[in-house]
Design a protein around this motif. Structure first.
Motif, mmCIF file in Angstrom:
data_model
loop_
_atom_site.group_PDB
_atom_site.id
_atom_site.type_symbol
_atom_site.label_atom_id
_atom_site.label_comp_id
_atom_site.label_asym_id
_atom_site.label_seq_id
_atom_site.Cartn_x
_atom_site.Cartn_y
_atom_site.Cartn_z
ATOM 1 N N GLN A 1 15.898 0.733 -0.808
ATOM 2 C CA GLN A 1 16.720 -0.430 -0.493
ATOM 3 C C GLN A 1 16.198 -1.155 0.757
ATOM 4 O O GLN A 1 16.194 -2.387 0.806
ATOM 5 N N ALA A 2 15.749 -0.388 1.757
ATOM 6 C CA ALA A 2 15.232 -1.005 2.983
ATOM 7 C C ALA A 2 14.068 -1.941 2.658
ATOM 8 O O ALA A 2 13.972 -3.053 3.193
ATOM 9 N N ALA A 3 13.202 -1.484 1.753
ATOM 10 C CA ALA A 3 12.064 -2.319 1.384
ATOM 11 C C ALA A 3 12.522 -3.535 0.579
ATOM 12 O O ALA A 3 12.029 -4.645 0.775
ATOM 13 N N THR B 1 14.155 -6.153 2.835
ATOM 14 C CA THR B 1 13.150 -6.844 3.638
ATOM 15 C C THR B 1 12.443 -7.894 2.793
ATOM 16 O O THR B 1 12.264 -9.041 3.219
ATOM 17 N N ILE C 1 8.764 2.605 -2.824
ATOM 18 C CA ILE C 1 8.853 1.764 -1.629
ATOM 19 C C ILE C 1 7.799 0.662 -1.694
ATOM 20 O O ILE C 1 8.077 -0.506 -1.414
ATOM 21 N N ALA C 2 6.594 1.039 -2.091
ATOM 22 C CA ALA C 2 5.517 0.053 -2.160
ATOM 23 C C ALA C 2 5.833 -1.031 -3.195
ATOM 24 O O ALA C 2 5.614 -2.213 -2.962
ATOM 25 N N CYS D 1 8.365 -4.160 -2.543
ATOM 26 C CA CYS D 1 7.911 -5.393 -1.904
ATOM 27 C C CYS D 1 7.306 -6.361 -2.930
ATOM 28 O O CYS D 1 6.763 -7.403 -2.537
ATOM 29 N N GLU E 1 18.378 4.626 0.052
ATOM 30 C CA GLU E 1 18.211 3.862 1.297
ATOM 31 C C GLU E 1 16.742 3.556 1.576
ATOM 32 O O GLU E 1 16.416 2.477 2.093
ATOM 33 N N GLU F 1 7.310 7.174 -2.524
ATOM 34 C CA GLU F 1 6.301 6.384 -1.813
ATOM 35 C C GLU F 1 5.897 5.167 -2.662
ATOM 36 O O GLU F 1 5.832 4.032 -2.172
ATOM 37 N N ASN G 1 4.596 9.376 3.472
ATOM 38 C CA ASN G 1 4.957 8.419 4.509
ATOM 39 C C ASN G 1 6.239 7.712 4.088
ATOM 40 O O ASN G 1 6.208 6.615 3.552
ATOM 41 N N ILE G 2 7.354 8.419 4.300
ATOM 42 C CA ILE G 2 8.650 7.863 3.891
ATOM 43 C C ILE G 2 9.601 7.916 5.085
ATOM 44 O O ILE G 2 9.171 8.190 6.198
ATOM 45 N N PHE G 3 10.880 7.637 4.856
ATOM 46 C CA PHE G 3 11.879 7.721 5.928
ATOM 47 C C PHE G 3 12.704 8.981 5.688
ATOM 48 O O PHE G 3 13.718 8.951 4.991
ATOM 49 N N ARG H 1 0.832 -1.203 0.000
ATOM 50 C CA ARG H 1 0.000 0.000 0.000
ATOM 51 C C ARG H 1 0.865 1.251 0.000
ATOM 52 O O ARG H 1 2.028 1.237 0.403
ATOM 53 N N SER H 2 0.280 2.338 -0.467
ATOM 54 C CA SER H 2 0.908 3.644 -0.277
ATOM 55 C C SER H 2 -0.081 4.494 0.518
ATOM 56 O O SER H 2 -1.225 4.112 0.715
ATOM 57 N N PHE H 3 0.398 5.644 0.972
ATOM 58 C CA PHE H 3 -0.405 6.445 1.899
ATOM 59 C C PHE H 3 -0.806 7.777 1.290
ATOM 60 O O PHE H 3 -0.136 8.299 0.407
#
Lengths: 308, 248, 320
Positions: free
Chosen positions: B99-101, B104, B156-157, B160, B96, B153, B87-89, B81-83
């Motif tokens: 990459q974090a996503a 994971t 990141i989604a 995954c 980064e 955003e 909603n990021i870091f 999902r996105s927001f």
């Protein structure tokens, strides 16, 4: 990256040469700084990396110190076993306490860590038959093979270097990266598929382990353990060290510990009003140098590539 | 059916935000939920993705009942999902963030001892290129423009590799041109990756141009659903939704 | 070893002295009543102080470690004023009023000049700033008044004791027990029935909206911090005749006040009242049952509340 490692090796060698100066004062101070440096870095795994304000980290430092002291003194267990046992018990305590704490956020997390650490302080303070209560445990000797301030200094240097090496590996690992995403935005981290509470708990356990290791070295170094090391003001002090050095840099807390302990040593010789100086320093820091010493220096020097 | 929502209900302090909502989404479908502000669109997303516990009903994703599963497990099953709000870091770089996503998703998040720095560089770069952020990779994400942050955003989604993506107002706060570009991007990614999309959107032109099916939500209840033409022609929808929109 | 390592000593002496006294006279039921009344007196002091802490947290979102220091200053200043005004009739009450107002003023200065600049920062910075104040104020008090112990004598009209079931209970404590609920009622009235009270309650819930509605939130914050500080100062001033004025009383009270507000619910007014009653009784009656463990027990209670109901017994649940 490589250049930074050479700098670190040079620093370790220089620190290792301190006993050659022949000054007992500097050997003592350096040992103290190494111990609190490790303690502060382990706290910073929570504070600067995971974004958890632990206001009770002294509990784990104290658990380490008491475990090592009690095993050695009351159970007659050799230091070689008592020392790692202290770290493990610190980690076990962090597992139990952490399970409850990570369920809360922000100020409530801080309050609960504070409350747990006060329970442990109260137990150490009141359980006279085991902990000696207010009188603490005294007469904890160096083990025979480390039977001098210099030898114990080298032991401390070895353990702290090794611990910092492991902690640095961890913060630069994928796990460490996830901790920073949790600090930045726990909600979003949950939605990339991370069990945030579990990772916070793991960080809490790792921090508890290394805090306890630092505490175990500390108790034997002083030949004594008192409940004061568990009191909440001790937790506040290590927070100050971390912030003073810089919580967004790995070695910042070590710098903070060094500056704070050195100053205290110097100040103590001509005034008893150290808290007044520390408080003023802390206030100035919060208002004018929120990134701490290392943060301040980093902001003022041009960035070299993007090494961490 | 990739997603089945059955009789879902949620109330806050006695106020029923979502009332007995049921719908399903077929694999590969581009489906949109519309409705006035406060109709319960975001709440439905939060219920599906495990962000909020639901009072009643069931949610089934890919044949698995995900009703009471924690958010991170639902994400791992392939429901991303996105927001609506960013909603990021914010203190991490763009690279980064994504990459974090990626790490994971690749099961490396419990790796304590490998250096993270160049891990999955190629995969991450590919994703950045896909959402058009290859030139921003070293920028601190919090300092990016709003449009770039929205793209991040999305990146990141996508990292995954979800089978289905819920997008909450992907173009909120964008100019008309940005909106069109973003929608183009989303639609093309969905086509390339055989992605099922469920999105909310305030821009009706956008919705009616790309959605294959539209669900209309009003005061927590689903009042209509069907192809864009059916929904457009629906008198109830005309009355409460478009009528209201025209007035305000 | 540690900067504030002397602080636990204060609680230490008090506890052991009470334990010895209590164990001798355990079987007497009338003694239990007196002990409960003592607990009630302590609860009223705790309530005064903790309600200030709680309202500041509720509205400003700042957990003020320095609240105990303000309490301590209230006590020291009362001692100072009393020695100035000994010849004036009713000098004790003048001292209480002056001292508590001086503390309120100091609170205003702290909020206006310093704390204000930290609102936009992370909680940690606010927390540590108030801790810096603890360190600074405790040493300033030592610089001004030294490390000697002071006491203030009770006002003349409240000197004696009343007899309750054959036991003597100080008149001054009776007044405190009545004063507590009065102040509670006054505050409850202000919060529920006045415009300022409504604004304060609104600010605790949603400060942005309140600002958007044209309320001067800056001024509101100062007013709240000043009234909270005044309560701390008043607590310190009123406690001066029944408790020794010593360095370390700041740290001792702040932990107990934290416990009270956590148990009752951070930011909850009646919760603070309940929390104070519980903590007061646990200290005075718990000591009869398990003299060694009463201190541990109070922390365990705090932990249990935080685990089961983090928002406290009467607090408002945060949206989860």
């Amino acid at each position: 990256m490589a250049r930074q490692n050479w700098v670190l090796i040079a620093v370790i060698v220089l620190v290792g040469l301190i006993p050659a100066s022949g000054s007992r004062f500097y050997v003592f101070l350096a040992t103290d700084i190494l111990i609190f440096g490790l303690f502060a870095v382990s706290l910073n795994l929570l504070l600067g990396y995971t974004g958890l304000v632990s206001f009770g980290q002294a509990a784990f430092f104290g658990i380490g110190a008491y475990t090592c002291a009690l095993l050695k003194k009351k159970a007659g267990i050799t230091f070689a076993l008592a020392f790692p046992a202290a770290g493990l018990l610190g980690a076990a305590a962090a597992l139990i306490i952490g399970m409850f704490c990570v369920r809360l956020t922000k100020i409530y997390f801080a309050m609960l860590t504070l409350a747990f650490s006060q329970i442990i302080w109260a137990i150490a303070f009141k359980w006279n038959s085991l902990t000696g209560g207010d009188n603490g445990i005294i007469g904890i000797n160096f083990p025979q093979y480390l039977d001098s301030k210099t030898r114990y200094f080298y032991f401390t240097l070895t353990i702290v270097t090794l611990s910092l090496f492991i902690l640095r590996k961890i913060v630069n690992s994928p796990f460490g990266r996830i901790l920073t995403t949790i600090r930045e935005n726990p909600e979003r981290t949950e939605f990339i598929g991370i069990n945030v509470k579990l990772y916070q708990l793991l960080a809490f356990i790792i921090a508890g382990f290394f805090s306890a290791v630092a505490g175990a070295i500390f108790g034997v170094f002083n030949h004594s353990v008192f409940p004061d090391i568990l009191f909440w003001s001790a937790s506040a002090e290590v927070l100050i060290m971390t912030l003073l050095g810089g919580m967004y840099s790995f070695f910042g807390p070590v710098v903070g510990a060094a500056v704070l302990l050195y100053l205290r040593m110097q100040v103590a010789s001509y005034t008893e009003y150290w808290p007044l100086i520390l408080g003023t320093m802390l206030a100035l820091l919060l208002f004018f140098f929120p990134g701490g010493i290392v943060g301040f220096i980093q902001a003022r020097t041009p960035k070299t590539a993007n090494s961490k | 059916m990739i997603l089945q929502v059955e009789n879902v209900q949620k109330s806050f302090d006695g106020f029923i935000a979502v009332k007995d909502v049921s719908f399903s989404v077929a694999k590969g479908e581009l489906c949109s939920i519309i409705g006035p502000n406060g109709a319960g669109k975001t709440t439905i997303f939060n219920l599906i993705t495990g962000h909020l516990p639901l009072d009643k009903g069931r949610v089934i994703f890919n044949g698995i009942d995900i009703t009471r599963r924690p958010a991170h497990k639902i994400c791992r099953l392939g429901l991303g999902r996105s927001f609506q709000r960013i909603n990021i870091f914010p203190k991490l770089t763009v690279f980064e963030n994504v990459q974090a996503a990626v790490l994971t998703h690749r099961g490396q998040s419990l790796n304590f001892f490998t250096s993270v720095q160049s891990l999955f560089r190629r995969e991450t770069e590919e994703l950045l290129a896909m959402v058009g952020l290859q030139d921003q990779r070293q920028a601190v994400s919090g300092s990016l423009s709003y449009g770039f942050q929205k793209q991040l955003e999305l990146g990141i989604a996508l990292a995954c590799e979800p089978a289905m993506l819920l997008l909450d107002e992907p173009t909120a706060g964008m100019s008309a041109r940005e909106t069109n570009a973003t929608i183009e991007l989303i639609a093309s990614i969905a086509r390339d990756r055989d992605l099922t999309l469920l999105f909310t959107e305030h821009d009706m032109a956008v919705v009616f141009s790309i959605a294959e099916r539209i669900l209309v939500l009003h005061q927590g209840q689903l009042i209509a659903g069907g192809s864009p033409d059916e929904v457009r022609a629906n008198p109830v929808v005309q009355d409460i939704y478009f009528g209201k929109a025209r007035c305000s | 070893m540690f900067a504030t390592g002397t602080s636990p000593c204060a609680s230490r002496k008090g506890a052991t002295a009470r334990e010895g006294f209590v164990l001798m006279s355990l079987p007497d039921p009338s003694f239990l009543i007196i002990q409960a009344l003592n607990g009630l007196t302590n609860a009223m002091f705790l309530f005064l102080i903790a309600s200030g802490l709680s309202i500041i947290f509720g509205v400003l979102g700042v957990l003020n470690f320095a609240h105990g220091s303000l309490y301590m200053l209230g006590a020291y200043l009362t001692h100072q004023c009393v020695s100035f005004f000994v010849d004036v009739p009713g000098y004790f009450w003048w001292a209480v009023i002056l001292a508590s107002l001086a503390v309120a003023l100091l609170g205003g200065v702290i909020e206006r000049l310093f704390l204000r600049r930290l609102y936009h920062r992370e909680e940690l910075y606010q927390l540590l700033f108030t801790y810096a104040l603890v360190l600074i104020l405790s040493d300033l008090a030592k610089l001004i008044w030294g490390t000697d112990q002071f006491s203030v004598s009770r006002p003349a009209i409240l000197k004696g004791a009343v007899e309750i079931f054959g036991q003597y209970f100080p008149k001054y404590n009776v007044v405190i027990i009545f004063l507590g609920p009065c102040i509670a009622f006054l505050f409850w009235f202000i919060m529920l029935r006045t415009r300022w009270g409504r604004m304060i309650r609104a600010a605790a819930l949603d400060r942005e909206t309140l600002g958007a509605l044209g309320v001067n939130v800056n001024l509101l914050f100062t007013v709240v911090f000043v009234s909270g500080s005044w309560l701390a100062g008043l607590g310190g001033a009123l406690v001066s005749p029944v408790s020794a004025i010593v360095p370390g009383m700041d740290v001792e009270i702040i932990i107990n006040a934290f416990i009270v507000v956590v148990i009752g619910g951070l930011g909850s007014f009646w919760g603070t009242f309940l929390g104070a009653l519980i903590v007061g009784q646990v200290y005075s009656l718990g000591i009869l049952v398990l003299p060694r463990l009463s201190m541990v027990f109070i922390y365990v209670l705090m932990v249990l509340v935080l685990i089961i109901r983090p928002w406290g017994l009467l607090g408002r649940s945060l949206q989860r």
